[in-house]
Design a protein around this motif. Structure first.
Motif, PDB file in Angstrom:
ATOM      1  N   ASN A 147      -4.954  -7.614  -1.182  1.00  0.00           N
ATOM      2  CA  ASN A 147      -6.271  -7.311  -0.609  1.00  0.00           C
ATOM      3  C   ASN A 147      -7.172  -6.573  -1.589  1.00  0.00           C
ATOM      4  OD1 ASN A 147      -5.434  -8.477   1.707  1.00  0.00           O
ATOM      5  ND2 ASN A 147      -4.716  -6.551   2.623  1.00  0.00           N
ATOM      6  N   ASP A 148      -6.563  -5.804  -2.511  1.00  0.00           N
ATOM      7  CA  ASP A 148      -7.364  -5.066  -3.492  1.00  0.00           C
ATOM      8  C   ASP A 148      -8.150  -6.008  -4.388  1.00  0.00           C
ATOM      9  OD1 ASP A 148      -6.708  -2.407  -2.827  1.00  0.00           O
ATOM     10  OD2 ASP A 148      -4.731  -2.718  -3.692  1.00  0.00           O
ATOM     11  N   HIS A 149      -7.714  -7.278  -4.476  1.00  0.00           N
ATOM     12  CA  HIS A 149      -8.392  -8.221  -5.374  1.00  0.00           C
ATOM     13  C   HIS A 149      -9.416  -9.089  -4.664  1.00  0.00           C
ATOM     14  CE1 HIS A 149      -6.029  -7.184  -8.780  1.00  0.00           C
ATOM     15  NE2 HIS A 149      -4.916  -7.387  -8.114  1.00  0.00           N
ATOM     16  N   SER A 173       0.806  -1.228   0.000  1.00  0.00           N
ATOM     17  CA  SER A 173       0.000   0.000   0.000  1.00  0.00           C
ATOM     18  C   SER A 173       0.839   1.277   0.000  1.00  0.00           C
ATOM     19  CB  SER A 173      -0.977   0.044   1.182  1.00  0.00           C
ATOM     20  OG  SER A 173      -1.917  -0.976   1.041  1.00  0.00           O
ATOM     21  N   ARG A 181      -1.305   4.442  -5.513  1.00  0.00           N
ATOM     22  CA  ARG A 181      -0.988   3.539  -4.401  1.00  0.00           C
ATOM     23  C   ARG A 181      -0.645   2.168  -4.967  1.00  0.00           C
ATOM     24  NH1 ARG A 181      -4.060   0.013  -1.575  1.00  0.00           N
ATOM     25  NH2 ARG A 181      -6.014   0.643  -2.542  1.00  0.00           N
ATOM     26  N   ARG A 234      -0.912  -1.433  -5.616  1.00  0.00           N
ATOM     27  CA  ARG A 234      -2.030  -2.369  -5.476  1.00  0.00           C
ATOM     28  C   ARG A 234      -1.501  -3.623  -4.792  1.00  0.00           C
ATOM     29  NH1 ARG A 234      -3.884  -2.803 -10.967  1.00  0.00           N
ATOM     30  NH2 ARG A 234      -2.545  -4.599 -11.209  1.00  0.00           N
ATOM     31  N   ASP A 235      -2.218  -4.117  -3.791  1.00  0.00           N
ATOM     32  CA  ASP A 235      -1.764  -5.376  -3.196  1.00  0.00           C
ATOM     33  C   ASP A 235      -2.887  -6.393  -3.154  1.00  0.00           C
ATOM     34  OD1 ASP A 235      -1.128  -3.366  -0.332  1.00  0.00           O
ATOM     35  OD2 ASP A 235      -3.031  -4.294  -0.854  1.00  0.00           O
ATOM     36  N   THR A 270      -2.864   1.476  -8.080  1.00  0.00           N
ATOM     37  CA  THR A 270      -4.302   1.730  -8.076  1.00  0.00           C
ATOM     38  C   THR A 270      -4.559   3.126  -7.492  1.00  0.00           C
ATOM     39  OG1 THR A 270      -6.422   0.786  -7.426  1.00  0.00           O
ATOM     40  CG2 THR A 270      -4.668   0.622  -5.803  1.00  0.00           C
ATOM     41  N   ASP A 271      -5.818   3.520  -7.413  1.00  0.00           N
ATOM     42  CA  ASP A 271      -6.188   4.853  -6.883  1.00  0.00           C
ATOM     43  C   ASP A 271      -5.380   5.968  -7.554  1.00  0.00           C
ATOM     44  OD1 ASP A 271      -7.843   3.526  -5.156  1.00  0.00           O
ATOM     45  OD2 ASP A 271      -6.489   3.686  -3.429  1.00  0.00           O
TER      46      ASP A 271
END
Ligand SMILES: C[S@@+](CC[C@H](N)C(=O)[O-])C[C@H]1O[C@@H](n2cnc3c(N)ncnc32)[C@H](O)[C@@H]1O
Length: 252
Positions: free
Chosen positions: A245-247, A191, A240, A242-243, A223-224
């Motif tokens: 958890n984003d998926h 993140s 940010r 992407r890790d 992302t973001d």
């Protein structure tokens, strides 16, 4: 001819070029705006370096430019303020460890060092790093400096909470930009935030346009993505890492 004389000739040629471009930009409005457009167009000299053997070309180019760099570029209206705006938007604090890639003479590195717990500046050019070291010492700021390339960052995985970069990507080919972003992503903690300062590709085609930024960053695993404009010519890009958890939403 002596090296010092050559440097001054380079500086005077640069100032002359800015003034010439400035008077050509009569249609673009007030003095500040014309000066900004002219200086940004001067950045096209980066084309001399892009796509060549960087270890040699960037060293030579910036060995010549380093003494005059702050006068030519950092005095441009809005440049320093745009850098401060980026740092503000990234919400840098004492808990952060920050890497500034292509740090040059410290446009971002020095104000970052006023706020972050640890700041590392990385650049290909020893001349630019020397200048930054002298400025940091004068201001009593602690900055770690490393010579190296964004294409092969000499840092561990996930070492930094924030990576910043200003006006460095313009030296890279499209394939190298992707590689640079993959390296930056690797060096970022989960993140972690990325902050880029650039100019509008809509003004000078060595910079990316909005859609190119979005494609580059989402393609590289960020992302973001937020893209903002400042003072007519500057672009702030924040994203940010992407890790996993984003998926999670996709998997469920
Ligand atoms: C236009 S200057 C920007 C310096 C500073 N970030 C600023 O905005 O004032 C570009 C810098 O990127 C550095 N640079 C170019 N290619 C690089 C690479 N592959 N890796 C690291 N630094 C690089 C140059 O040496 C130079 O100092």
């Amino acid at each position: 001819m002596k090296r010092k004389t050559l440097k001054w000739l380079g500086f005077l040629a640069g100032v002359g070029l800015v003034l010439w471009l400035w008077q050509r930009d009569r249609a673009t409005g007030g003095v500040g705006r014309r000066l900004k457009y002219a200086t940004i167009r001067l950045s096209r000299s980066a084309r001399l370096v892009r796509g060549r053997e960087r270890a040699t070309w960037v060293h030579r180019f910036y060995a010549l430019l380093a003494p005059a760099y702050d006068l030519l570029f950092l005095k441009m209206p809005g440049y320093r303020q745009a850098a401060r705006d980026l740092i503000e938007r990234l919400d840098v604090g004492a808990h952060d460890t920050v890497l500034d890639v292509g740090c040059g003479t410290g446009l971002l590195t020095l104000p970052l060092a006023e706020r972050a717990g640890r700041v590392v500046g990385l650049d290909l050019s020893p001349a630019m790093l020397e200048k930054l070291a002298a400025k940091a010492a004068r201001r009593d700021l602690t900055v770690e400096l490393r010579q190296g390339s964004v294409l092969e960052l000499p840092f561990a995985d996930e070492e930094f909470t924030i990576v910043t970069t200003a006006f460095m990507l313009l030296y890279l080919t499209p394939a190298e930009k992707q590689r640079a972003m993959a390296e930056i992503r690797r060096a970022l903690a989960p993140s972690g935030r990325l902050g880029c300062l650039s100019s509008l590709g809509e003004i000078a085609d060595i910079f990316l346009i909005r859609e190119e930024w979005e494609g580059l960053l989402t393609g590289a695993g960020f992302t973001d993505v937020q893209i903002e404009e400042r003072y007519d010519v500057f672009r702030l890009v924040i994203a940010r890492k992407r890790d996993v958890n984003d998926h999670q939403g996709d998997v469920l």
